[in-house]
Design an enzyme around this catalytic site. Structure first.
Site, PDB file in Angstrom:
ATOM      1  N   HIS A   1      -1.998   3.664  -7.082  1.00  0.00           N
ATOM      2  CA  HIS A   1      -2.831   4.456  -6.165  1.00  0.00           C
ATOM      3  C   HIS A   1      -2.737   5.969  -6.402  1.00  0.00           C
ATOM      4  O   HIS A   1      -3.522   6.726  -5.836  1.00  0.00           O
ATOM      5  CB  HIS A   1      -2.453   4.172  -4.710  1.00  0.00           C
ATOM      6  CG  HIS A   1      -2.690   2.764  -4.276  1.00  0.00           C
ATOM      7  ND1 HIS A   1      -3.916   2.144  -4.416  1.00  0.00           N
ATOM      8  CD2 HIS A   1      -1.865   1.837  -3.718  1.00  0.00           C
ATOM      9  CE1 HIS A   1      -3.828   0.903  -3.952  1.00  0.00           C
ATOM     10  NE2 HIS A   1      -2.598   0.685  -3.531  1.00  0.00           N
TER      11      HIS A   1
ATOM     12  N   ASP B   1      -3.099  -7.000  -7.827  1.00  0.00           N
ATOM     13  CA  ASP B   1      -2.511  -6.560  -6.557  1.00  0.00           C
ATOM     14  C   ASP B   1      -3.523  -6.808  -5.431  1.00  0.00           C
ATOM     15  O   ASP B   1      -4.726  -6.806  -5.655  1.00  0.00           O
ATOM     16  CB  ASP B   1      -2.208  -5.054  -6.680  1.00  0.00           C
ATOM     17  CG  ASP B   1      -1.327  -4.505  -5.577  1.00  0.00           C
ATOM     18  OD1 ASP B   1      -0.130  -4.303  -5.846  1.00  0.00           O
ATOM     19  OD2 ASP B   1      -1.837  -4.254  -4.461  1.00  0.00           O
TER      20      ASP B   1
ATOM     21  N   ASP C   1       1.546  -8.729  -3.449  1.00  0.00           N
ATOM     22  CA  ASP C   1       1.275  -8.594  -2.015  1.00  0.00           C
ATOM     23  C   ASP C   1       0.061  -9.423  -1.597  1.00  0.00           C
ATOM     24  O   ASP C   1      -0.417  -9.330  -0.467  1.00  0.00           O
ATOM     25  CB  ASP C   1       1.120  -7.106  -1.611  1.00  0.00           C
ATOM     26  CG  ASP C   1       0.374  -6.278  -2.642  1.00  0.00           C
ATOM     27  OD1 ASP C   1      -0.211  -6.849  -3.575  1.00  0.00           O
ATOM     28  OD2 ASP C   1       0.380  -5.033  -2.501  1.00  0.00           O
TER      29      ASP C   1
ATOM     30  N   HIS D   1      -4.289  -4.835  -3.181  1.00  0.00           N
ATOM     31  CA  HIS D   1      -5.039  -3.588  -2.948  1.00  0.00           C
ATOM     32  C   HIS D   1      -5.842  -3.211  -4.196  1.00  0.00           C
ATOM     33  O   HIS D   1      -5.423  -3.481  -5.319  1.00  0.00           O
ATOM     34  CB  HIS D   1      -4.071  -2.448  -2.615  1.00  0.00           C
ATOM     35  CG  HIS D   1      -3.210  -2.718  -1.415  1.00  0.00           C
ATOM     36  ND1 HIS D   1      -1.932  -3.214  -1.513  1.00  0.00           N
ATOM     37  CD2 HIS D   1      -3.466  -2.561  -0.088  1.00  0.00           C
ATOM     38  CE1 HIS D   1      -1.423  -3.355  -0.281  1.00  0.00           C
ATOM     39  NE2 HIS D   1      -2.331  -2.969   0.593  1.00  0.00           N
TER      40      HIS D   1
HETATM   41 ZN   LIG Z   1      -0.674  -3.453  -3.131  1.00  0.00          ZN
END
Ligand SMILES: [Zn+2]
Ligand SMILES: [Zn+2]
Length: 382
Positions: free
Chosen positions: A135, A171, A260, A173
């Site tokens: 990120h 992931d 995750d 995200h």
């Molecule tokens: Zn993540």
């Protein structure tokens, strides 16, 4: 080319990447992963070795980040006062922690060691479990990430003469850092499968984010509804990732293996079990050999069930990379160490019972169709 595999170890000589005891990104997740890999005997010291990480240099960090951001990160981490919120630092996701520049540079250096190992032919596959901080932006910390190690490794590969890189991010995200950083870069294909940004941080990663100019079509997003479970998730992976990566014919495959996506993860709402990590590991391994000359640079990523899930998930990936068959039953020594560290019980096996999904198969299928319709023609597929 060597058939060796490297586990790149962060090292005990650098400050830990540690936002503090209340923060979900705990160093123990990486330490327990390394221990499980060792307790299973996967690292044999000849074909499968552990390599020491190093610090990324200033010049390497500058491949992605700005000088003022690196400077702010170093000064904030050394206790200086300054306008650090401007760079994303502050209470919440990116608290300032001691020596965060040094820790972030070590994480990035570990991914660079993995990239060097694979590009030089010293190893076919290399894994940095501390990495995958996807990120971070050129001038902003975000989502627990200081320096964007996957993007730095990719930028280094390009600078070193690699012509085409495929980056696959599983992931939960959106992999917004590498996508944004290479948004106009036609040599980098990024594919991110994630819980839709309508319901999860960072709020991006929609199908129409395709890259610009010559890079149009090289940024691919598969935003999945909350509670998507094993079968539907893997259907999405299988429908989108192998066809595009095969077509792309990358020189190197880089993957971010955040776990995750697990149904018990406290930060997100997908519904996977370890069965999907096994299938994904096999599929990525096959793809690395069939489409990327065997060159596979893997990083960790998110995963906040740090004792119960993360070490098992990444050991499954690393065993696949190493082609070592391991028993389902976890080593007693590891269970004891993990429970001592955690103060609660951890599972005894890699596998676990299936859980029912909450997202309809139709809603996932419609996302897959939308991606195929939008992206595949730009690659001459369909
Ligand atoms: Zn993540
Ligand atoms: Zn292999």
């Amino acid at each position: 080319m060597s058939e060796g595999v490297e586990l790149v170890w962060y090292g005990d000589d650098a400050p830990w990447y540690d936002h503090g005891p209340q923060h979900p990104l705990r160093p123990a997740r990486v330490i327990l992963t390394r221990q499980l890999i060792h307790d299973y005997g996967i690292v044999d010291g000849s074909r499968v070795v552990e390599a020491a990480a190093r610090d990324a240099t200033q010049e390497e960090l500058l491949l992605v980040h700005t000088e003022r951001y690196i400077d702010a990160t170093a000064r904030a981490g050394h206790g200086e006062r300054g306008p650090w919120t401007e760079f994303g630092y502050g209470p919440g996701d990116n608290p300032i922690f001691p020596n965060m520049h040094e820790a972030g540079a070590r994480v990035a250096g570990a991914s660079l060691v993995a990239a060097e190992a694979v590009l030089s032919g010293r190893a076919e596959h290399a894994f940095n479990p501390a990495g995958g901080l996807h990120h971070a932006m050129p001038e902003r910390a975000s989502g627990f990430c200081v320096y964007d190690d996957p993007a730095i490794a990719i930028a280094w590969l390009l600078k070193t003469g690699v012509e085409r890189v495929a980056y696959v991010d599983v992931d939960v995200h959106h992999g917004d850092g590498p996508q944004f950083i290479f948004y106009q870069e036609p040599r980098v294909l990024t594919i991110s499968l994630h819980q839709t940004g309508r319901t999860l941080f960072p709020g991006t990663g929609f199908v129409d984010e395709l890259g610009t100019g010559e890079a149009r079509g090289t940024k691919v997003n598969v935003p999945l509804p909350p509670y998507t479970a094993d079968e539907e998730w893997f259907l999405a992976f299988e429908s989108i990732v192998p066809p595009l990566v095969r077509r792309w014919e990358p020189d190197v495959l880089v993957t971010q293996l955040g776990c995750d996506t697990h149904y018990t993860d406290p930060l997100a709402q997908l519904g996977l079990t370890t069965a999907t990590y096994r299938r994904t590991a096999e599929a990525l391994h096959t793809l690395a050999h069939e489409a990327a000359h065997g060159r596979w640079v893997a990083t960790g990523g998110g995963g906040y069930q740090w004792a119960r899930v993360v070490p098992r998930a990444w050991t499954i990936y690393f065993a696949e990379m190493s082609m070592v068959k391991i028993p389902d039953e976890l080593p007693r020594s590891w269970i004891e160490a993990a429970e001592r560290e955690a103060g609660f019980e951890v599972p005894n096996t890699l596998s676990e019972p299936a859980v029912p999904g909450g997202a309809s198969a139709d809603s996932v299928r419609s996302v897959i169709e939308q991606v195929e319709r939008t992206v595949f023609p730009l690659h001459g597929l369909r």
